[in-house]
Design an enzyme around this catalytic site. Structure first.
Site, PDB file in Angstrom:
ATOM      1  CD  GLU A  94      -2.779   0.411  -0.422  1.00 40.63           C
ATOM      2  OE1 GLU A  94      -3.130  -0.705  -0.825  1.00 40.63           O
ATOM      3  OE2 GLU A  94      -2.796   1.421  -1.149  1.00 40.63           O
TER       4      GLU A  94
HETATM    5  C1  LIG Z   1       2.050  -9.608   0.223  1.00 41.09           C
HETATM    6  C2  LIG Z   1       1.886  -8.484  -0.747  1.00 41.09           C
HETATM    7  C3  LIG Z   1       0.600  -8.083  -1.100  1.00 41.09           C
HETATM    8  C4  LIG Z   1       0.433  -7.066  -2.041  1.00 41.09           C
HETATM    9  N1  LIG Z   1      -0.844  -6.726  -2.451  1.00 41.09           N
HETATM   10  C5  LIG Z   1      -1.005  -5.912  -3.517  1.00 41.09           C
HETATM   11  C6  LIG Z   1      -2.288  -5.726  -4.112  1.00 41.09           C
HETATM   12  O1  LIG Z   1      -3.297  -6.260  -3.651  1.00 41.09           O
HETATM   13  N2  LIG Z   1      -2.373  -4.922  -5.214  1.00 41.09           N
HETATM   14  C7  LIG Z   1      -1.289  -4.322  -5.761  1.00 41.09           C
HETATM   15  O2  LIG Z   1      -1.439  -3.619  -6.752  1.00 41.09           O
HETATM   16  N3  LIG Z   1      -0.052  -4.466  -5.212  1.00 41.09           N
HETATM   17  C8  LIG Z   1       0.109  -5.252  -4.115  1.00 41.09           C
HETATM   18  N4  LIG Z   1       1.352  -5.441  -3.568  1.00 41.09           N
HETATM   19  C9  LIG Z   1       2.483  -4.743  -4.139  1.00 41.09           C
HETATM   20  C10 LIG Z   1       3.030  -3.662  -3.207  1.00 41.09           C
HETATM   21  O3  LIG Z   1       2.135  -2.596  -3.127  1.00 41.09           O
HETATM   22  C11 LIG Z   1       4.419  -3.265  -3.733  1.00 41.09           C
HETATM   23  O4  LIG Z   1       5.289  -4.361  -3.417  1.00 41.09           O
HETATM   24  C12 LIG Z   1       4.938  -1.987  -3.126  1.00 41.09           C
HETATM   25  O5  LIG Z   1       4.170  -0.887  -3.569  1.00 41.09           O
HETATM   26  C13 LIG Z   1       6.414  -1.733  -3.479  1.00 41.09           C
HETATM   27  O6  LIG Z   1       6.675  -1.936  -4.829  1.00 41.09           O
HETATM   28  P1  LIG Z   1       7.895  -2.861  -5.234  1.00 41.09           P
HETATM   29  O7  LIG Z   1       7.716  -4.153  -4.533  1.00 41.09           O
HETATM   30  O8  LIG Z   1       7.991  -2.891  -6.710  1.00 41.09           O
HETATM   31  O9  LIG Z   1       9.164  -2.177  -4.624  1.00 41.09           O
HETATM   32  P2  LIG Z   1      10.039  -1.024  -5.309  1.00 41.09           P
HETATM   33  O10 LIG Z   1       9.144   0.034  -5.837  1.00 41.09           O
HETATM   34  O11 LIG Z   1      11.002  -1.645  -6.250  1.00 41.09           O
HETATM   35  O12 LIG Z   1      10.819  -0.453  -4.061  1.00 41.09           O
HETATM   36  C14 LIG Z   1      12.015  -1.015  -3.526  1.00 41.09           C
HETATM   37  C15 LIG Z   1      12.594  -0.039  -2.508  1.00 41.09           C
HETATM   38  O13 LIG Z   1      12.920   1.201  -3.153  1.00 41.09           O
HETATM   39  C16 LIG Z   1      12.248   2.273  -2.530  1.00 41.09           C
HETATM   40  N5  LIG Z   1      11.823   3.244  -3.540  1.00 41.09           N
HETATM   41  C17 LIG Z   1      11.276   2.983  -4.745  1.00 41.09           C
HETATM   42  N6  LIG Z   1      11.001   4.130  -5.380  1.00 41.09           N
HETATM   43  C18 LIG Z   1      11.382   5.132  -4.584  1.00 41.09           C
HETATM   44  C19 LIG Z   1      11.363   6.553  -4.690  1.00 41.09           C
HETATM   45  N7  LIG Z   1      10.845   7.176  -5.743  1.00 41.09           N
HETATM   46  N8  LIG Z   1      11.835   7.279  -3.648  1.00 41.09           N
HETATM   47  C20 LIG Z   1      12.336   6.672  -2.566  1.00 41.09           C
HETATM   48  N9  LIG Z   1      12.393   5.331  -2.412  1.00 41.09           N
HETATM   49  C21 LIG Z   1      11.914   4.573  -3.409  1.00 41.09           C
HETATM   50  C22 LIG Z   1      11.056   1.646  -1.826  1.00 41.09           C
HETATM   51  O14 LIG Z   1      10.609   2.434  -0.726  1.00 41.09           O
HETATM   52  C23 LIG Z   1      11.607   0.306  -1.391  1.00 41.09           C
HETATM   53  O15 LIG Z   1      12.294   0.418  -0.192  1.00 41.09           O
HETATM   54  C24 LIG Z   1       1.554  -6.420  -2.593  1.00 41.09           C
HETATM   55  C25 LIG Z   1       2.843  -6.819  -2.211  1.00 41.09           C
HETATM   56  C26 LIG Z   1       3.007  -7.854  -1.328  1.00 41.09           C
HETATM   57  C27 LIG Z   1       4.403  -8.300  -0.994  1.00 41.09           C
END
Ligand SMILES: Cc1cc2nc3c(=O)[nH]c(=O)nc-3n(C[C@H](O)[C@H](O)[C@H](O)COP(=O)(O)OP(=O)(O)OC[C@H]3O[C@@H](n4cnc5c(N)ncnc54)[C@H](O)[C@@H]3O)c2cc1C
Length: 593
Positions: free
Chosen positions: A437
Site C-alpha cells: 500500500e
Molecule cells: C504480500 C503483498 C501483497 C500485495 N498486495 C497488492 C495488491 O493487492 N495490489 C497491488 O497492486 N499491489 C500489491 N502489492 C504490491 C506492493 O504494493 C508493492 O510491493 C509496493 O508498492 C512496493 O513496490 P515494489 O515491490 O515494486 O518495490 P520497489 O518500488 O522496487 O521499491 C524497492 C525499494 O525502493 C524504494 N523506492 C522505490 N522508489 C522510490 C522513490 N521514488 N523514492 C524513494 N524510495 C523509493 C522503496 O521504498 C523500497 O524500499 C503487494 C505486495 C506484497 C508483498
C-alpha cells in the site's frame, strides 16, 4: 495461544474522546443513532472477533493457501469464517443504506475492522479490500455499474481487489503497461499484475477487480493511466452473474507471513481480452484509484495497531506464566512480569499501542466529517486533516508494529523465536505492513513533500496549535501538567522539523529524500504522544463516564510514553536536519562488492 480479548474499554474510550463521536452523531446522516446502540454493535463485533475469527489465526498460518491449476485453495476454516462474517452483516456496518449497508458511522466500521484485523490479519485483507472497492465504486462509478455491482460489494457477497502492481511498476506506477482496448462502450483488458492480495479464491460468487491500465494511444506516464472495473464473472442487465471473464490467477507467492491471504499473479486477456468498464475519467486513473488507496492506507496502518495488540496480549499472558529468577520482597522464584526490564517492554508495547489507537481514531473521525459535515468548510477542513494524517497512520503505525511484535518475541525469550507460542507469527505477519500500500519510504515522501511542503506547513501547524491548546488546559493536575510539559517540548521539535523542510526542501535536491523518513517518525512519535495526552486529560476529567481505574492507567501509560518514547523525537529531529550530503557521501559504486 489463539486467545484474543478485544480491548473494548480503550476502543470505546477512543471513539468517545479522540473520534468525538457526539459531534459525528449530531450530523444529519446519523440522526437518531445513539452511542449506547453503537456500543452494542461493538460488543457483538468483539465477541465475533474473539470467538470466531481469532481461533482461525494459527490454523490459517499453518495451512496456508495453494493453487491447483487456476483454482486457489483457502483453508476450510477461513472459508467458513468468511461465510459467517458476510451472513452476520459485518461487512456492511458502515456501508451506504441505499445499497444494503447499515449506514453506521465509518468510525464504528473502523472499530469493528480493528477487531477483525486483530482476530486474523491475513483474513482481514479480504473484507478490507472489498470495502475499499465499494467506496471507490460509489464515488466514481456510473449508475449502471453501481446498480449491477455495488450492492453485493457492500454486503460482502462479492469480493473486491485492487490491481496496480506489475513487474516493472511497483512504487513507480507511471511505468504501468497493462492495456485497455475499446470495444463499444466497454474495454478489453490485457496484461499481467503481480502481488494481488486475495486476487482469486472460491469464497465469493464473484470477484470485482479494480485495475489500472493504459487505453490504446494514451500518453506515457501517469496521465495515460485509467481505472477499470473488471469482474471475474460478467454481470448481465438483470444483475445475474454470467460468463467467466478472460482473467485468471497463474501462481501464488510463498511469503514470510500472512499465509492465509493468497497473493496472486493475475493474467488478463490470454484470449480476447477481459471485459472491463471505465471508472472515473479517462487518464485520471491514478487519482480515481487514490480513493481506494487512501482508505487502504488507513486500513493498513490500523493493521499495524491490530497485530501489535495481538502480540501484546500474548506477551502479557506469558509474562504472568513464565517463572524465572527472584525479585526483592518476594519469596521464591517470580513470574517474569515482576522484573522491571520485562515491565519496560510491556509498557513500551502498551503505551505505543494506545498512542497508535489515539492517532487512528482521530483520523477515522475525519472520514465521517469529510463526507457528512454540514458545511463545505467543515468538510474541507476534515479532508485536509485526514490527508495529513493518512501517511502518519500508514507509515508510523506500521513501523511501530515492527517494534511491538519484535518486543512480543523478546518477552517470550527463546520461546518467542520458536513457532509454537505464536509470537513469531505476529512478527512475520507484521513485516509486510511497511511495504504494501505504498512503502513507508513513499509514505514519508508523501507526508514531507505533498502534505507539509505542498501546503507550506499550514495544516500541520494548525494541528500543532490545537494540541498546544490541549496542553494548556492540563495544568490543574500535577501528573497531567508534567505530561503537558513533555508534549509541549516535543511539539517544539516537530515544529522545528517542519521549519527545516520548508527552508531546505526546495534548495537542495537530496534534502527531502534524506530527511523524510525521520520526519515521518518524528511526526508520528510526537502526534501519538500529544493525542495520548489528550486522552489522558479526558480520562481524568471523566466527561464520558470513564472509571477512575481506567483514568489512572491511562495517565500512567501516557507518563511512560512521555519519558521513554517521546525523547526519541530529539534523535529523529537531529537525523532529519543533518546535512543531506552526509547521507549521499558515498557514491553508488561504494555499495558494490
Ligand atoms: C504480500 C503483498 C501483497 C500485495 N498486495 C497488492 C495488491 O493487492 N495490489 C497491488 O497492486 N499491489 C500489491 N502489492 C504490491 C506492493 O504494493 C508493492 O510491493 C509496493 O508498492 C512496493 O513496490 P515494489 O515491490 O515494486 O518495490 P520497489 O518500488 O522496487 O521499491 C524497492 C525499494 O525502493 C524504494 N523506492 C522505490 N522508489 C522510490 C522513490 N521514488 N523514492 C524513494 N524510495 C523509493 C522503496 O521504498 C523500497 O524500499 C503487494 C505486495 C506484497 C508483498
Amino acid at each position: 495461544m489463539s486467545g484474543y480479548n478485544p480491548p473494548l474499554d480503550d476502543i470505546k474510550f477512543c471513539i468517545r474522546h479522540l473520534s468525538d463521536i457526539d459531534s459525528i452523531l449530531s450530523l444529519d446522516a446519523f440522526e437518531g443513532m445513539e452511542m449506547a446502540d453503537l456500543e452494542q454493535v461493538l460488543e457483538e463485533a468483539g465477541k465475533f472477533a474473539r470467538d470466531v475469527i481469532a481461533p482461525t489465526n494459527v490454523i490459517g498460518d499453518q495451512k496456508g493457501v495453494s493453487i491447483d491449476g487456476n483454482t486457489v485453495q483457502v483453508p476450510a476454516e477461513i472459508a467458513a469464517l468468511h461465510a459467517q462474517y458476510v451472513e452476520n452483516g459485518w461487512q456492511s456496518v458502515s456501508g451506504n443504506p441505499e445499497y444494503d449497508g447499515m449506514g453506521l458511522p465509518s468510525t464504528i466500521g473502523n472499530a469493528v475492522s480493528e477487531m477483525v484485523e486483530t482476530g486474523n490479519l491475513a483474513y482481514s485483507l479480504l473484507p478490507m479490500l472489498t470495502s475499499d472497492a465499494a467506496i471507490a465504486l460509489e464515488a466514481h462509478g456510473t449508475d449502471d455499474l453501481k446498480r449491477k455491482y455495488l450492492g453485493k460489494l457492500v454486503t460482502g457477497e462479492w469480493a473486491g481487489t485492487m490491481l496496480l502492481t506489475e513487474p516493472q511498476a511497483g512504487s513507480d506506477l507511471a511505468a504501468i503497461k497493462a492495456r485497455a482496448v475499446r470495444d463499444g462502450d466497454r474495454f478489453r483488458i490485457s496484461g499481467t499484475k503481480i502481488f494481488i492480495t486475495w486476487g482469486d479464491h472460491e469464497l465469493s460468487e464473484n470477484i470485482i477487480h479494480f485495475v489500472l491500465a493504459r487505453i490504446e494511444g494514451a500518453p506515457e506516464g501517469v496521465r495515460g493511466i485509467s481505472m477499470f472495473l473488471v469482474p471475474k464473472f460478467v454481470v448481465g442487465d438483470n444483475g445475474e452473474v454470467g460468463e467467466r471473464n478472460d482473467l485468471r490467477a497463474t501462481s501464488l507467492e510463498h511469503k514470510l507471513g500472512i499465509h492465509a491471504s493468497p497473493t496472486a499473479v493475475m493474467s488478463f486477456g490470454d484470449n480476447d481480452g477481459a471485459i472491463g468498464y471505465l471508472i472515473g475519467e479517462e487518464g485520471k486513473g491514478l487519482a480515481t484509484m487514490f480513493t481506494m488507496m487512501n482508505h487502504a492506507r488507513l486500513g493498513v496502518g490500523q493493521q499495524g495497531l491490530a497485530v501489535s495488540e495481538r502480540a501484546f496480549q500474548l506477551a502479557r499472558a506469558y509474562a504472568h506464566d513464565r517463572v524465572q529468577g527472584r525479585v526483592p520482597g518476594q519469596d521464591g522464584r517470580a513470574p517474569i512480569i515482576h522484573h522491571a526490564d520485562v515491565r519496560r517492554m510491556l509498557m513500551l508495547m502498551r503505551s505505543q499501542i494506545e498512542a497508535m489507537r489515539a492517532v487512528i481514531y482521530t483520523a477515522a473521525a475525519q472520514v465521517d466529517l469529510a463526507h457528512h459535515a454540514g458545511s463545505d468548510d467543515a468538510r474541507a477542513a476534515a479532508e485536509s486533516r485526514l490527508s495529513l494524517l493518512t501517511p502518519v497512520v500508514k507509515g508510523w503505525c506500521t513501523e511501530k508494529s515492527e517494534e511491538v511484535t519484535s518486543l512480543g518475541i523478546q518477552v517470550h525469550g527463546g520461546m518467542g523465536y520458536v513457532e509454537e507460542t505464536g509470537a513469531a507469527q505476529h512478527y512475520r505477519d507484521a513485516r509486510i505492513l511497511p511495504i504494501y500500500e505504498g512503502t513507508n519510504g513513499i509514505q514519508a515522501a508523501d507526508l514531507a513533500g505533498r502534505k507539509v511542503l505542498g501546503d507550506e506547513g499550514r495544516e500541520i501547524r494548525k494541528l500543532i496549535g490545537e494540541l498546544r491548546e490541549t496542553c494548556a488546559g492540563m495544568q490543574g493536575d500535577e501528573a497531567l501538567a508534567a505530561i503537558a510539559a513533555s508534549v509541549n517540548a516535543a511539539l517544539d521539535q516537530l515544529e522545528r522539523g517542519v521549519d527545516w523542510i520548508l527552508a531546505n526542501a526546495m534548495s537542495d535536491p537530496a534534502a527531502l529524500g534524506a530527511s523524510s523518513f525521520n520526519f515521518l517518525m518524528l511526526a508520528g512519535t510526537v502526534l501519538g504522544g500529544a493525542l495520548l495526552a489528550k486522552g489522558a486529560a479526558a480520562a481524568v476529567a471523566d466527561t464520558g463516564g470513564t472509571d477512575a481505574g481506567f483514568a489512572k492507567e491511562k495517565v500512567a501509560t501516557t507518563a511512560f510514553y512521555c519519558t521513554h518514547v517521546l525523547p526519541r523525537a530529539h534523535g529523529y529531529l537531529a537525523a532529519m536536519t543533518a546535512d543531506p550530503a552526509i547521507t549521499m557521501a558515498l557514491p553508488a559504486e561504494a555499495f558494490l562488492d
